[in-house]
Write a protein that holds these residues in place. Sequence first.
Motif, PDB file in Angstrom:
ATOM      1  N   PRO B 363      19.053 124.744  40.915  1.00 12.75           N
ATOM      2  CA  PRO B 363      17.911 124.948  39.666  1.00 12.75           C
ATOM      3  C   PRO B 363      17.880 126.193  39.395  1.00 12.75           C
ATOM      4  O   PRO B 363      17.716 127.322  40.076  1.00 12.75           O
ATOM      5  CB  PRO B 363      16.705 124.687  41.445  1.00 12.75           C
ATOM      6  CG  PRO B 363      17.694 123.619  42.315  1.00 12.75           C
ATOM      7  CD  PRO B 363      18.850 124.592  42.451  1.00 12.75           C
ATOM      8  N   GLY B 364      17.384 126.385  38.249  1.00 12.17           N
ATOM      9  CA  GLY B 364      17.117 128.142  37.401  1.00 12.17           C
ATOM     10  C   GLY B 364      18.510 127.983  37.118  1.00 12.17           C
ATOM     11  O   GLY B 364      17.826 128.977  35.890  1.00 12.17           O
ATOM     12  N   ARG B 365      19.356 127.612  36.912  1.00 12.88           N
ATOM     13  CA  ARG B 365      20.271 128.366  35.954  1.00 12.88           C
ATOM     14  C   ARG B 365      20.547 126.942  34.361  1.00 12.88           C
ATOM     15  O   ARG B 365      20.051 126.160  35.061  1.00 12.88           O
ATOM     16  CB  ARG B 365      21.858 127.368  37.069  1.00 12.88           C
ATOM     17  CG  ARG B 365      22.026 127.953  38.498  1.00 12.88           C
ATOM     18  CD  ARG B 365      23.268 129.431  38.070  1.00 12.88           C
ATOM     19  NE  ARG B 365      23.269 130.459  39.514  1.00 12.88           N
ATOM     20  CZ  ARG B 365      24.116 131.076  39.883  1.00 12.88           C
ATOM     21  NH1 ARG B 365      24.769 131.416  38.195  1.00 12.88           N
ATOM     22  NH2 ARG B 365      23.052 132.346  40.943  1.00 12.88           N
ATOM     23  N   ARG B 366      20.984 127.408  34.195  1.00 12.55           N
ATOM     24  CA  ARG B 366      21.750 127.420  32.540  1.00 12.55           C
ATOM     25  C   ARG B 366      22.402 126.227  32.817  1.00 12.55           C
ATOM     26  O   ARG B 366      23.061 125.734  33.819  1.00 12.55           O
ATOM     27  CB  ARG B 366      22.049 128.542  31.758  1.00 12.55           C
ATOM     28  CG  ARG B 366      21.195 129.963  31.063  1.00 12.55           C
ATOM     29  CD  ARG B 366      19.748 129.639  30.741  1.00 12.55           C
ATOM     30  NE  ARG B 366      19.497 128.892  29.548  1.00 12.55           N
ATOM     31  CZ  ARG B 366      18.491 129.029  29.206  1.00 12.55           C
ATOM     32  NH1 ARG B 366      17.635 129.148  29.764  1.00 12.55           N
ATOM     33  NH2 ARG B 366      18.204 128.387  27.881  1.00 12.55           N
ATOM     34  N   ALA B 367      21.717 125.122  31.927  1.00 19.31           N
ATOM     35  CA  ALA B 367      22.162 123.686  32.339  1.00 19.31           C
ATOM     36  C   ALA B 367      23.710 123.562  31.585  1.00 19.31           C
ATOM     37  O   ALA B 367      23.516 122.753  30.295  1.00 19.31           O
ATOM     38  CB  ALA B 367      21.201 122.558  31.691  1.00 19.31           C
ATOM     39  N   ASP B 368      23.982 123.984  31.823  1.00 23.00           N
ATOM     40  CA  ASP B 368      25.871 124.672  30.988  1.00 23.00           C
ATOM     41  C   ASP B 368      26.476 123.123  31.707  1.00 23.00           C
ATOM     42  O   ASP B 368      27.044 123.493  32.960  1.00 23.00           O
ATOM     43  CB  ASP B 368      26.895 125.583  31.113  1.00 23.00           C
ATOM     44  CG  ASP B 368      25.508 126.142  30.276  1.00 23.00           C
ATOM     45  OD1 ASP B 368      24.952 126.207  30.006  1.00 23.00           O
ATOM     46  OD2 ASP B 368      26.782 127.903  29.822  1.00 23.00           O
ATOM     47  N   ILE B 369      26.983 121.998  32.231  1.00 26.45           N
ATOM     48  CA  ILE B 369      26.966 121.441  32.390  1.00 26.45           C
ATOM     49  C   ILE B 369      28.281 120.339  31.991  1.00 26.45           C
ATOM     50  O   ILE B 369      28.560 120.022  30.419  1.00 26.45           O
ATOM     51  CB  ILE B 369      26.263 120.100  32.788  1.00 26.45           C
ATOM     52  CG1 ILE B 369      25.079 120.810  34.390  1.00 26.45           C
ATOM     53  CG2 ILE B 369      26.339 119.155  34.234  1.00 26.45           C
ATOM     54  CD1 ILE B 369      23.843 120.053  33.555  1.00 26.45           C
ATOM     55  N   ILE B 370      29.961 119.971  32.772  1.00 24.94           N
ATOM     56  CA  ILE B 370      30.074 118.999  32.537  1.00 24.94           C
ATOM     57  C   ILE B 370      30.452 118.016  33.159  1.00 24.94           C
ATOM     58  O   ILE B 370      30.481 117.648  34.738  1.00 24.94           O
ATOM     59  CB  ILE B 370      32.309 119.565  32.006  1.00 24.94           C
ATOM     60  CG1 ILE B 370      32.159 119.475  33.293  1.00 24.94           C
ATOM     61  CG2 ILE B 370      31.712 120.836  30.770  1.00 24.94           C
ATOM     62  CD1 ILE B 370      33.462 120.431  33.119  1.00 24.94           C
ATOM     63  N   LEU B 371      30.507 116.396  32.714  1.00 21.53           N
ATOM     64  CA  LEU B 371      30.842 115.660  33.151  1.00 21.53           C
ATOM     65  C   LEU B 371      32.589 114.627  33.916  1.00 21.53           C
ATOM     66  O   LEU B 371      33.091 114.394  32.100  1.00 21.53           O
ATOM     67  CB  LEU B 371      30.152 114.170  32.704  1.00 21.53           C
ATOM     68  CG  LEU B 371      28.802 114.763  32.825  1.00 21.53           C
ATOM     69  CD1 LEU B 371      27.613 113.848  32.425  1.00 21.53           C
ATOM     70  CD2 LEU B 371      27.984 114.659  34.754  1.00 21.53           C
ATOM     71  N   VAL B 372      32.989 114.607  34.416  1.00 20.71           N
ATOM     72  CA  VAL B 372      34.209 114.432  34.315  1.00 20.71           C
ATOM     73  C   VAL B 372      34.802 113.298  35.251  1.00 20.71           C
ATOM     74  O   VAL B 372      34.593 112.765  35.835  1.00 20.71           O
ATOM     75  CB  VAL B 372      35.280 115.334  35.614  1.00 20.71           C
ATOM     76  CG1 VAL B 372      36.855 115.121  35.368  1.00 20.71           C
ATOM     77  CG2 VAL B 372      34.909 116.628  34.877  1.00 20.71           C
ATOM     78  N   ILE B 402      28.134 119.152  27.493  1.00 23.44           N
ATOM     79  CA  ILE B 402      26.054 120.071  28.112  1.00 23.44           C
ATOM     80  C   ILE B 402      26.615 121.552  27.735  1.00 23.44           C
ATOM     81  O   ILE B 402      27.030 121.936  28.659  1.00 23.44           O
ATOM     82  CB  ILE B 402      25.652 119.858  29.491  1.00 23.44           C
ATOM     83  CG1 ILE B 402      25.607 117.691  28.858  1.00 23.44           C
ATOM     84  CG2 ILE B 402      24.232 119.939  28.566  1.00 23.44           C
ATOM     85  CD1 ILE B 402      25.064 117.189  30.200  1.00 23.44           C
ATOM     86  N   VAL B 403      25.418 122.315  27.097  1.00 17.21           N
ATOM     87  CA  VAL B 403      25.581 123.938  26.656  1.00 17.21           C
ATOM     88  C   VAL B 403      23.997 124.202  26.953  1.00 17.21           C
ATOM     89  O   VAL B 403      23.370 123.530  26.012  1.00 17.21           O
ATOM     90  CB  VAL B 403      26.457 125.140  26.169  1.00 17.21           C
ATOM     91  CG1 VAL B 403      25.586 125.901  26.186  1.00 17.21           C
ATOM     92  CG2 VAL B 403      27.706 124.588  26.159  1.00 17.21           C
ATOM     93  N   ASP B 404      23.598 124.569  27.539  1.00 15.72           N
ATOM     94  CA  ASP B 404      21.562 125.085  28.083  1.00 15.72           C
ATOM     95  C   ASP B 404      21.494 123.789  27.457  1.00 15.72           C
ATOM     96  O   ASP B 404      20.469 123.664  26.990  1.00 15.72           O
ATOM     97  CB  ASP B 404      21.701 125.852  26.452  1.00 15.72           C
ATOM     98  CG  ASP B 404      21.045 127.198  27.042  1.00 15.72           C
ATOM     99  OD1 ASP B 404      21.133 127.488  28.393  1.00 15.72           O
ATOM    100  OD2 ASP B 404      20.541 127.835  25.737  1.00 15.72           O
ATOM    101  N   GLY B 405      21.791 122.641  28.003  1.00 17.72           N
ATOM    102  CA  GLY B 405      20.906 120.940  27.809  1.00 17.72           C
ATOM    103  C   GLY B 405      21.662 120.833  26.472  1.00 17.72           C
ATOM    104  O   GLY B 405      20.721 119.115  26.611  1.00 17.72           O
ATOM    105  N   ARG B 406      21.755 121.168  26.055  1.00 22.45           N
ATOM    106  CA  ARG B 406      22.293 120.413  24.350  1.00 22.45           C
ATOM    107  C   ARG B 406      23.691 119.608  24.856  1.00 22.45           C
ATOM    108  O   ARG B 406      24.593 120.054  25.166  1.00 22.45           O
ATOM    109  CB  ARG B 406      22.267 120.855  23.858  1.00 22.45           C
ATOM    110  CG  ARG B 406      22.728 120.494  22.174  1.00 22.45           C
ATOM    111  CD  ARG B 406      21.952 121.568  21.104  1.00 22.45           C
ATOM    112  NE  ARG B 406      23.279 120.624  19.210  1.00 22.45           N
ATOM    113  CZ  ARG B 406      23.465 121.577  18.481  1.00 22.45           C
ATOM    114  NH1 ARG B 406      23.968 123.291  19.446  1.00 22.45           N
ATOM    115  NH2 ARG B 406      24.324 121.121  17.221  1.00 22.45           N
ATOM    116  N   VAL B 407      23.507 118.668  24.421  1.00 22.59           N
ATOM    117  CA  VAL B 407      24.700 117.646  24.725  1.00 22.59           C
ATOM    118  C   VAL B 407      25.823 117.761  23.700  1.00 22.59           C
ATOM    119  O   VAL B 407      25.771 117.612  22.493  1.00 22.59           O
ATOM    120  CB  VAL B 407      25.299 116.300  24.842  1.00 22.59           C
ATOM    121  CG1 VAL B 407      26.164 115.417  24.606  1.00 22.59           C
ATOM    122  CG2 VAL B 407      23.847 115.559  26.034  1.00 22.59           C
TER     123      VAL B 407
END
Lengths: 447, 447
Positions: B363-372, B402-407
């Motif tokens: 929580p609080g981190r930028r939403a830079d997420i990958i789904l593998v 996903i970067v900053d919550g944008r796909v």
Amino acid sequence: MTQSPADLIITGCTALVHDEHEEIGFVEDASIVVRGGVIEAITDDVRDLDAVERIDARGQVAMPGLINCHTHAAMVALRGIAEDLPAEEWFNDFIWPIESNLKEKDVELGARLACAEMIRGGVTCFADHYFSMDTVAAVTAESGLRAHLGEAFFSSQGAEGLEKSLEFALRNRGGANGRITTALAPHAPYTVDDADLSATAELAREHGLPVHLHASESRDQTDNSLARHGRTPIEILERTGLLDTEILIAHGTGIIDRDLPVLEGATGQVAVATAPRGYLKFAWGPTPVRALRGIGVPVGLATDGAASNNSLDVWESMALTSLVQKSAEGDPRWLTSRQALHHATLQSARAVGLGERIGSLAPGRRADIILVDLTGPHTQPVHDLAATLVHSARAGDVRTTIVDGRVLMRDRRLLTIDLPSTVGELGERLPSLVDRSHGGRIQEYDT
Amino acid sequence: MTQSPADLIITGCTALVHDEHEEIGFVEDASIVVRGGVIEAITDDVRDLDAVERIDARGQVAMPGLINCHTHAAMVALRGIAEDLPAEEWFNDFIWPIESNLKEKDVELGARLACAEMIRGGVTCFADHYFSMDTVAAVTAESGLRAHLGEAFFSSQGAEGLEKSLEFALRNRGGANGRITTALAPHAPYTVDDADLSATAELAREHGLPVHLHASESRDQTDNSLARHGRTPIEILERTGLLDTEILIAHGTGIIDRDLPVLEGATGQVAVATAPRGYLKFAWGPTPVRALRGIGVPVGLATDGAASNNSLDVWESMALTSLVQKSAEGDPRWLTSRQALHHATLQSARAVGLGERIGSLAPGRRADIILVDLTGPHTQPVHDLAATLVHSARAGDVRTTIVDGRVLMRDRRLLTIDLPSTVGELGERLPSLVDRSHGGRIQEYDT
């Protein structure tokens, strides 16, 4: 005069071919005509030719299917079970205790999962060295792959080990419409005694069978062999007559200078399979590829089993062979991309004794073909196609895998294997497979 | 009380998280709630929560996006142009002559192709060190990626080089809605003189800017530096005040024992980026990761440019870092999969100065997420998820970026970049880009 339709025509591809000096070249906008499981022609004009099946391969490279020259396919079931360990602990504390639980059904499911992985990665032939190999032969037949199979044995099994290995080899050779070839498969000089190695050599000669075994896997093994027997593992192979046979030596990272004249003087056909990923992981040195090439020994590419290598990705073995050999030799000019492709094609075919049947796209060769998509951003632009294939493309870029003219994967869809049910069934068996509470093991690692 | 809908909810994934000691763990059947570009929660219950966008990620692992800590993105245009060469010939005979043809449009198209490759490979942030960087900033903005950008300069450019680097950094920092951070970017101690390095250090402190440069790239460079100046490249950084800044050192394979106390005593924040594939290819040694970790220096993962590395595949850098470090240290227990994942996440985030904003799912981190996706045959079964990620999964298994919550990529489809037109336009420009008939070069490689 009308001609019957071809079985398969692949159009619009760039075809990887070998010239008379075995130099690798590329033919653009090529069509490949397949009939009766064999490549009939590579041509630029197939307009008047009918075919039962056509594949439009524009933007794709056609190359000989990859050959995994040494693996233990069913060990995918143990992928990741014993990580970040030296080889001795890996064998004695995990793999050999777990393998004492191994049932034929585990081998069947593991081999099926392995075949799925290999087909998806562009492998069309694999050399397998394991147990319950009748099961692996059956899975090979059903998967459509080509394979070179050997029933592994230790001297600790008594006379029965070699007998079973011979019976398997005789029973299965020529199986799956000729796609299966077989070998005698002693485990290694440190687990099979000299008498059994000598008997293996005799039977190999008597029955015209090749031999597939581990030898000189690491420098430690060579040093221990010298300390205990005064001979290197390669010298033991020579002394027991195995170098007079067609022999496929897995790994050979412990081959030292004094072994080279022994290998060079061999009257048999000697080849080495190299699986560089696992050597890095075990902190072993590399196979001495340059020295082996210097004495004319083919070096085929391999992955070993996924329990040590974590994948059956021969594409990665090709790239790593190039990278690690440059590093080990301190020479960025050595093991170019074209050399790496030569290892992946003709040398690997020779390593599994199929140098006249597979390993190149040419009329008369078996139609073991993969189509590689180079439209992804990671493979663009293309300044040097050999480099693109070796250093930029990945196993996942293989779109289509064909063996004996039969399409086993099309546009990344597996056509011969039910993957979800295989993974599901295997998953149910894993808890009892990996249980080590019995305290037993099938063999002791003590080189 | 009603709550406004979240921007994005990812459900049913296994989430890679760090505990308070930064140990890596996995939360099964997790949901990730994203609002305003930030991770709001990782929870097991989102039944009552509305969201603008939902992603069902069953069978997939969510992890922090990969960070490419040192690259020259636009150099993908030169992928494969100069193969199997020592670094000196690579620079002097190919890269630096070709780069004297470089136009802003080439950089734009190259950077766009690079962004496509990185998004497809699960990279969400890259540290770029090149020319025409305003163009790279514009491409970064349009691609949706996060980037740490520096305009490279040589002392051969005169005073203008550093001025332009500073102006770029000040003009672009905070760009692309805060996704762009900037650095001063001297090329290297062998192409930028001590006066310019000192001036860079002063400007960095004055403006609160980090510095990104090549240093101690190879052992040869260190030896030459000692012979010419009596100092190692690291000692030159110390003497010119650069170790008092936030400094990202690319490569460092030539860092030797006497450099370690210098780095340990630095008053700035020092980090090193390692790009192991290219080191193998140039037959350089590895970055001394174990020694750097011993003195608390973060080591981030990188690919360098694709002209030397042939890919921008940070996933491969992660696997190779583990494999090469085991081999180099002669210790299979070192650089475990969890350590490799720590390099890929928090250490890489720290290397690019974003240790508090990205690099972990919390929580609080930028939403830079990958789904593998781990349903492929090469990633089954899973006995050890960290090992599966590092040693079995591949860049091609990333389904969603996903970067900053944008796909930016969904189910492997790029949403922000038109790949075919980029490849097409770049292809038209390549003949004039790679022309070396003018005989010039932008710089001389002479360390």
